[in-house]
Write a protein that holds these residues in place. Structure first.
Motif, short mmCIF file in Angstrom:
data_model
loop_
_atom_site.label_atom_id
_atom_site.label_comp_id
_atom_site.label_asym_id
_atom_site.label_seq_id
_atom_site.Cartn_x
_atom_site.Cartn_y
_atom_site.Cartn_z
N ALA A 54 1.44 2.50 -13.03
CA ALA A 54 2.49 3.09 -12.52
C ALA A 54 2.10 2.58 -10.98
O ALA A 54 0.96 2.90 -10.44
CB ALA A 54 2.00 4.67 -12.35
N ASP A 55 2.94 2.08 -10.35
CA ASP A 55 2.68 1.52 -8.93
C ASP A 55 2.40 2.73 -7.76
O ASP A 55 3.08 3.90 -8.02
CB ASP A 55 3.75 0.67 -8.35
CG ASP A 55 5.20 1.29 -7.93
OD1 ASP A 55 5.20 1.53 -6.90
OD2 ASP A 55 5.82 1.75 -8.94
N ALA A 56 1.51 2.43 -7.07
CA ALA A 56 1.05 3.49 -6.07
C ALA A 56 1.57 3.44 -4.77
O ALA A 56 0.88 3.96 -3.70
CB ALA A 56 -0.44 3.34 -6.03
N SER A 57 2.92 2.76 -4.57
CA SER A 57 3.32 2.49 -3.17
C SER A 57 4.79 3.05 -3.28
O SER A 57 5.59 2.61 -4.12
CB SER A 57 3.20 0.90 -2.87
OG SER A 57 4.16 0.64 -1.68
N THR A 58 5.08 3.75 -2.31
CA THR A 58 6.47 4.23 -2.26
C THR A 58 7.56 3.06 -1.61
O THR A 58 8.74 3.16 -1.62
CB THR A 58 6.57 5.32 -1.01
OG1 THR A 58 6.04 5.11 0.17
CG2 THR A 58 5.80 6.46 -1.74
N LYS A 59 6.87 2.18 -0.99
CA LYS A 59 7.86 1.02 -0.47
C LYS A 59 8.05 -0.08 -1.52
O LYS A 59 9.31 -0.56 -1.20
CB LYS A 59 6.76 0.31 0.65
CG LYS A 59 6.25 0.98 1.87
CD LYS A 59 7.52 1.70 2.52
CE LYS A 59 6.85 2.57 3.62
NZ LYS A 59 6.08 3.61 3.12
N MET A 60 7.69 0.06 -2.66
CA MET A 60 8.14 -0.82 -3.63
C MET A 60 8.70 0.10 -4.54
O MET A 60 8.25 1.14 -5.49
CB MET A 60 6.82 -1.43 -4.49
CG MET A 60 7.07 -2.50 -5.30
SD MET A 60 7.77 -3.97 -4.44
CE MET A 60 6.33 -4.66 -4.12
N PRO A 61 10.00 -0.12 -4.75
CA PRO A 61 10.83 0.49 -5.85
C PRO A 61 10.21 0.61 -7.35
O PRO A 61 9.65 -0.46 -7.61
CB PRO A 61 12.18 -0.25 -5.94
CG PRO A 61 12.12 -0.85 -4.63
CD PRO A 61 10.83 -1.46 -4.27
#
Length: 366
Positions: free
Chosen positions: A222-229
């Motif tokens: 699960a990616d941990a960046s809100t900038k990356m959709p």
């Protein structure tokens, strides 16, 4: 897995409803004679849909969560912090890290100028990393091929200048290990027919069937960046986690690294649902011997294991067209290229339509 059966009678009728897995509208497929979800592809019999409606008060039982798991992760050492600089985008708010020799001219996400803030201040240190395997030129060549497969793209997207804006960035990810114990009880039927003389007799057997078992998961991402959709990062999978190696500062040389702004507890909800759905699919496959089956009761217990914080390599291009940002992302390990929804050049689309219409007219005329 093990199961048991008992006889029971049942009669239902069909109805329409939202998909029980993703919430999108269901449509009735006349060929399949079943209801189909256009978003996730799930298929439901009318009997199952009707039964779920009639028993909607019986909630699916789920317990346990990765949010209960506190991971033991290290922070950056003072020596490592001294080697890193923090960059801030005044437009989209991205907080990017890089080694101090890196010159940040523009934001990897929105393309606007970035400001060097200072030495980084706090934050978690990844315990593992997959180093870049695809070099910059490979990313550029792959993007050119990707353009060629999209003939309706505006010329703006195929210009050399925009291709040169591609940047390598390590995207922060949480990887989750754990086990799910699942239980599913369903009503099921088997229908057979027999012809005696001119008459056809149909026999229907009704059962209550249960299945239960456990499924182990390793490194669910699960990616941990809100900038990356999330959709973009889900599409860029898979990564080969066998190539994970212990993090070293030298891997950041020449690349950016995003600072996580979604903690492991916040991402846990998405991962919980993901592994629960996978477990449900595996359990449901055990009912394949029946003509029709639909759930009476489902129960899932999540036993969270370790949580890992890692950096995964992504080549990222963000370009703006008519006031809207579009992202292209390439898996920096495998070379897989994906994109957001892309614009269409209306003039090109019209030309393709006219040519197709003329060809169809010629074929029909001949």
């Amino acid at each position: 897995m093990w199961y048991k059966e008992a006889g029971i009678m049942n009669h239902t009728s069909s109805t329409n409803i939202q998909c029980f897995k993703c919430g999108s509208p269901l449509r009735f497929d006349a060929d399949l004679q079943k209801l189909v979800c256009g978003s996730c592809g799930s298929v439901f019999s009318p009997e199952e849909v009707d039964y779920r409606l009639e028993n909607s008060e019986q909630k699916q039982e789920t317990s346990g969560s990765f949010a209960q798991r506190n991971s033991d992760l290290e922070s950056w050492s003072q020596e490592e912090e001294n080697q890193l600089a923090s960059y801030s985008c005044q437009s989209c708010g991205a907080q990017i890290m890089a080694d101090k020799t890196m010159v940040a001219s523009s934001c990897p996400y929105c393309g606007n100028p970035m400001v060097i803030e200072s030495q980084i201040d706090g934050g978690l240190r990844p315990d593992q990393i997959i180093p870049f395997k695809m070099v910059r030129q490979k990313a550029i060549d792959t993007l050119k091929k990707f353009y060629q497969n999209k003939p309706l793209l505006p010329d703006h997207f195929t210009s050399e200048n925009h291709i040169q804006e591609i940047k390598g960035i390590y995207v922060p990810f949480w990887l989750y290990d754990g086990t799910v114990e699942g239980y599913s009880q369903r009503k099921a039927t088997i229908t057979t027919s027999q012809t005696i003389g001119d008459d056809i007799y149909q026999y229907t057997q009704h059962f209550i069937v249960t299945r239960e078992g456990s499924v182990s998961f390793e490194r669910v991402p699960a990616d941990a960046s809100t900038k990356m959709p999330d959709e973009l990062m889900d599409a860029i999978e898979p990564f080969d986690y066998k190539e994970l190696t212990n993090f070293q500062m030298s891997y950041l040389a020449g690349y950016f690294a995003d600072r996580y702004d979604v903690n492991s507890d916040e991402d846990a909800t998405r991962v919980d649902q993901r592994i629960q759905n996978t477990t449900a699919e595996l359990l449901n496959q055990e009912f394949c011997g029946y003509d029709v089956s639909y759930p009476i009761h489902e129960k899932y217990e999540i036993y969270p294991g370790n949580v890992h914080y890692v950096f995964l390599p992504v080549w990222l291009l963000t370009t703006q067209y008519r006031g809207k940002n579009y992202r292209f992302a390439m898996n920096g390990q495998s070379g897989k290229m994906v994109s957001d929804d892309l614009p269409i050049d209306k003039r090109k689309a019209l030309r393709y339509f006219v040519v197709a219409a003329l060809l169809l007219f010629v074929i029909l005329y001949v």
